[in-house]
Design an enzyme around this catalytic site. Structure first.
Site, PDB file in Angstrom:
ATOM      1  N   GLU A  67       0.807  -1.219   0.000  1.00  0.00           N
ATOM      2  CA  GLU A  67       0.000   0.000   0.000  1.00  0.00           C
ATOM      3  C   GLU A  67       0.844   1.275   0.000  1.00  0.00           C
ATOM      4  O   GLU A  67       0.728   2.131   0.871  1.00  0.00           O
ATOM      5  CB  GLU A  67      -0.972  -0.028   1.192  1.00  0.00           C
ATOM      6  CG  GLU A  67      -2.007  -1.123   1.038  1.00  0.00           C
ATOM      7  CD  GLU A  67      -2.959  -1.218   2.208  1.00  0.00           C
ATOM      8  OE1 GLU A  67      -4.165  -1.395   1.971  1.00  0.00           O
ATOM      9  OE2 GLU A  67      -2.504  -1.133   3.361  1.00  0.00           O
ATOM     10  N   GLU A  78      -4.743  -9.689  -0.103  1.00  0.00           N
ATOM     11  CA  GLU A  78      -5.561  -9.575   1.093  1.00  0.00           C
ATOM     12  C   GLU A  78      -7.018  -9.775   0.695  1.00  0.00           C
ATOM     13  O   GLU A  78      -7.481  -9.187  -0.286  1.00  0.00           O
ATOM     14  CB  GLU A  78      -5.392  -8.211   1.774  1.00  0.00           C
ATOM     15  CG  GLU A  78      -4.019  -7.977   2.381  1.00  0.00           C
ATOM     16  CD  GLU A  78      -3.888  -6.604   3.046  1.00  0.00           C
ATOM     17  OE1 GLU A  78      -4.929  -6.034   3.433  1.00  0.00           O
ATOM     18  OE2 GLU A  78      -2.748  -6.114   3.165  1.00  0.00           O
TER      19      GLU A  78
END
Length: 743
Positions: free
Chosen positions: A453, A520
């Site tokens: 991220e 994820e």
């Protein structure tokens, strides 16, 4: 050279005088040491250190590092351990915001000045007798987030990157007798902008510290590759070495032992250069996989003029991980990641975890049909990879990088890190290199990840190119290309997070050129993980879909005491820290104490590798293992009446990987008034590394249609809505078990 505090603020300064990163191989002075796993070249400095806490750099004690400054009356602190878990500062949990958000208005590269805790550590030690007259180094395996080092008042070096080793040469600063080692640890540095992970924010020396010496001829680094092509009936072990010290009259004897400890072959090589390449042919190697983690043992004995200088012990797994026809494959077979994300975390000690705690996690993961782990979002303790090699887990090894807050808090392209900013590129490459060099010899590591991220840009693309240039035996991962597609080749696979199953399916249909994973998904917070099968069903429908990694393994909660001395598990905000993301750290499929949550049943079922379809007449069994025949399991078929087993049969089924078999259902219900259920259960025939015999690896059930007997009752009951008024009503009927012999 003197320490300059400005280095802590400078993104282009991330190390001073630090030794080059290298492999984590073990070396010993003799065969006896190797057998006992006790190297005389190493000496632990773990234990009690002297400590002073300051809330910022201005409040630190100047010149504490000087030889004649007496720190022996300071407080004690345990190393390894976090400052915040030992009575100083306090733990803070935040997700994507930076911990100084709302406190100090700083921009990337700047650091907090008012509240930036500094821990000053001192260790008094004498050089062990076994290490005298040898070159002496010190290795800090994990310090969060930046630190400076002195010995006997002399500045030794500076390092950032919390999760990879930092090694320094100590010999020039040593004295006879007692030596004073001083360390200053900064909670926030410019590097903290690269460490905005969703976890508890700590600081301190939280991994092992050790002294180590090297012999006069020493293999300081090795890279062991296994080179194979299908049908994998022969292989080469290629070993890249970096030799330090005397090489004239240097010989290396190699010995390879198979997984049973039987000698396979011996070779002898004369070393004539500092960076030799050795090649060892091996016939019919047993292959390494998560299903069969076969490990060979490579023993390298270094001799100089006939004298043994060191013996290196290195485990080797023969496996080929590759992109084949657009799919990720291991040993020629399309791989499916039944994965989980795992933070390195203990409820008792934060990220300062023990070997026993790491092993406990590995066992739970293996027992519940998970075959892969993503090290979210930083390199783990070296012992973790050793266990993944031994127990069989595929690992996505992730660089210590996350800049989430720069592109969700500021919404300003000029603020986003690292993007294309040249002042951050070397820092990122250094972090990638430190992870790569340490972990490159672990067969469990199949993918390098550039981080988590951190949006996109050239800097991260250059990280991916670094991995490809250094290692042709693994692939490269980065999820951020889903947000910023300027550099799509940053990742070898399409990786996304939390994409709904129908959108995953649509994406694969429209973009079949790369394999797809969810790094994820199935966010395991609260009463979650329902409908997980919608994702695992995609595995059978689309070859390009190659699995995912659940967020996440364990609740991040801290075991603590309240003001009445009662024990409880604390989540974000419970320490009065602000900002905080409160209980958002409770996302585990196991609780903080490692007890299984009810969600684990769903996970284990969806990740099982045996499909069973049961009808009134037949049972069809499909083997989805890559390399395991079902004859390794005991298959038990049983019939239950109203939940009680009344008959069963055991059998051994010969079903090869990817094959199916249909057998007759041996049972029929005896009547139509009771609930009859056929269950098929697959259990291990023998003990395994991770379980005793009889461990359930898969199961399925089928309930026959039935019509329960209805009985009348005159019992009066109170209805909840009318309870306050005392109204009662008659129950027209109840449904239950009428066969008392079963009940």
């Amino acid at each position: 050279m003197k320490f300059d505090y400005q280095w802590v603020k400078d993104p282009e300064c991330f190390e001073i005088n630090r030794e080059k990163a290298h492999s984590d191989h073990s070396y010993y002075a003799s065969s006896q040491e190797m057998l006992m796993d006790e190297s005389s070249f190493k000496h632990s400095l773990n234990g009690v250190w002297k400590f002073h806490y300051a809330k910022n750099y201005k409040e630190t004690i100047r010149d504490f590092e000087q030889k004649d400054y007496d720190c022996k009356d300071w407080d004690n602190i345990k190393v390894p351990g976090h400052i915040q878990m030992q009575g100083y500062d306090k733990p803070m949990y935040v997700n994507q915001m930076y911990p100084w958000s709302g406190r100090e208005g700083i921009k990337p590269g700047e650091i907090p000045e008012h509240f930036n805790p500094v821990g000053s550590y001192v260790k008094y030690f004498s050089v062990p007798e076994k290490m005298k007259d040898q070159k002496l180094y010190i290795c800090f395996h994990g310090v969060e987030t930046a630190f400076a080092l002195w010995l006997n008042g002399e500045f030794v070096g500076y390092s950032e990157d919390s999760f990879t080793p930092s090694t320094f040469f100590l010999s020039p600063y040593l004295e006879e007798g007692e030596n004073k080692l001083a360390v200053q640890v900064f909670k926030y540095s410019s590097g903290s902008w690269l460490e905005d992970q969703d976890f508890w924010r700590f600081s301190g020396i939280f991994r092992d510290v050790e002294l180590y010496s090297i012999p006069s001829t020493h293999i300081k680094d090795l890279f062991v590759k296994t080179v194979m092509e299908e049908p994998f009936d022969e292989a080469n072990i290629e070993i890249e070495l970096k030799v330090k010290g005397k090489i004239e009259h240097c010989v290396i004897q190699s010995e390879l032992l198979d997984p049973d400890g039987t000698e396979v072959l011996k070779h002898e090589f004369k070393i004539t250069e500092k960076n030799p390449l050795l090649s060892i042919p091996v016939e019919s190697p047993l292959l390494w996989s998560a299903e069969y983690p076969h490990l060979y043992t490579l023993i390298l004995t270094v001799l100089h003029k006939g004298e043994v200088k060191e013996i290196i012990y290195q485990r080797v797994g023969f496996r080929k991980f590759e992109m084949k026809d657009g799919l990720m494959c291991t040993n020629g077979e399309r791989i499916v990641f039944n994965g989980v994300n795992r933070h390195e975390f203990s409820a008792k000690s934060g990220r300062a975890i023990t070997k026993e705690e790491i092993l406990e996690d590995i066992l739970i993961i293996k027992q519940n049909n998970m075959n892969a782990v993503r090290t979210s979002h930083y390199p783990n303790n070296s012992y973790f990879y050793k266990l993944c090699d031994e127990y069989g887990l595929y690992v996505i090894d992730e660089t210590n990088l996350e800049t989430h807050g720069t592109w969700t808090d500021f919404y300003d392209k000029d603020i986003i890190l690292p993007d294309d900013k040249p002042e951050w590129e070397a820092n990122l490459i250094d972090r990638a290199n430190s992870m790569f060099q340490r972990d490159k010899n672990h067969p469990s590591v199949v993918i390098w990840s550039c981080g988590n991220e951190s949006y996109g840009g050239k800097d991260i693309f250059m990280m991916s190119e670094f991995f490809r240039e250094r290692d042709d035996t693994r692939l490269v991962h980065y999820e951020g290309i889903a947000w910023d597609r300027r550099y799509p080749n940053t990742s070898d696979m399409e990786s996304q997070m939390y994409t709904p199953a129908d959108e995953v399916e649509k994406f694969i249909q429209e973009h079949p050129e790369k394999p797809f994973i969810l790094c994820e998904y199935a966010h395991a917070m609260g009463n979650s993980n329902g409908a997980m099968h919608k994702y695992t069903d995609l595995v059978k429908k689309y070859p390009q879909y190659q699995g995912g990694f659940i967020w996440d393994f364990a609740d991040q909660a801290i075991y603590t005491l309240d003001r009445y001395n009662n024990e409880f598990y604390a989540y974000g905000g419970d320490f009065g820290e602000r900002p905080s993301d409160y209980d958002f750290c409770g996302n585990g499929i196991v609780f903080a104490d490692r007890q299984l949550t009810p969600k684990m049943q769903e996970v284990k079922y969806n990740y099982q590798s045996i499909d069973t379809t049961i009808t009134d007449e037949n049972i069809t069994i499909t083997n989805h293992y890559l390399f395991t025949n079902l004859d390794e399991f005991v298959t038990t078929i049983m019939i239950l009446r109203n939940g009680v087993e009344i008959e069963s049969e055991e059998m051994i089924l010969n079903v090869m990987p990817h094959d199916s078999i249909t057998i007759k259902n041996p049972f029929t219900p005896l009547d139509e008034q009771n609930e009859y259920c056929v269950q098929v259960v697959y259990t291990t025939m023998e003990d395994t590394l991770y379980s005793d015999s009889g461990h359930i690896v898969a199961q399925e059930e089928y309930i026959y249609p039935y019509q329960p007997v209805q009985t009348l009752s005159n019992k009066k009951i109170r209805i909840a809505d009318d309870f306050a008024n005392g109204v009662t009503r008659s129950t027209p009927k109840t449904v239950g078990i009428t066969d008392k012999s079963v009940a």
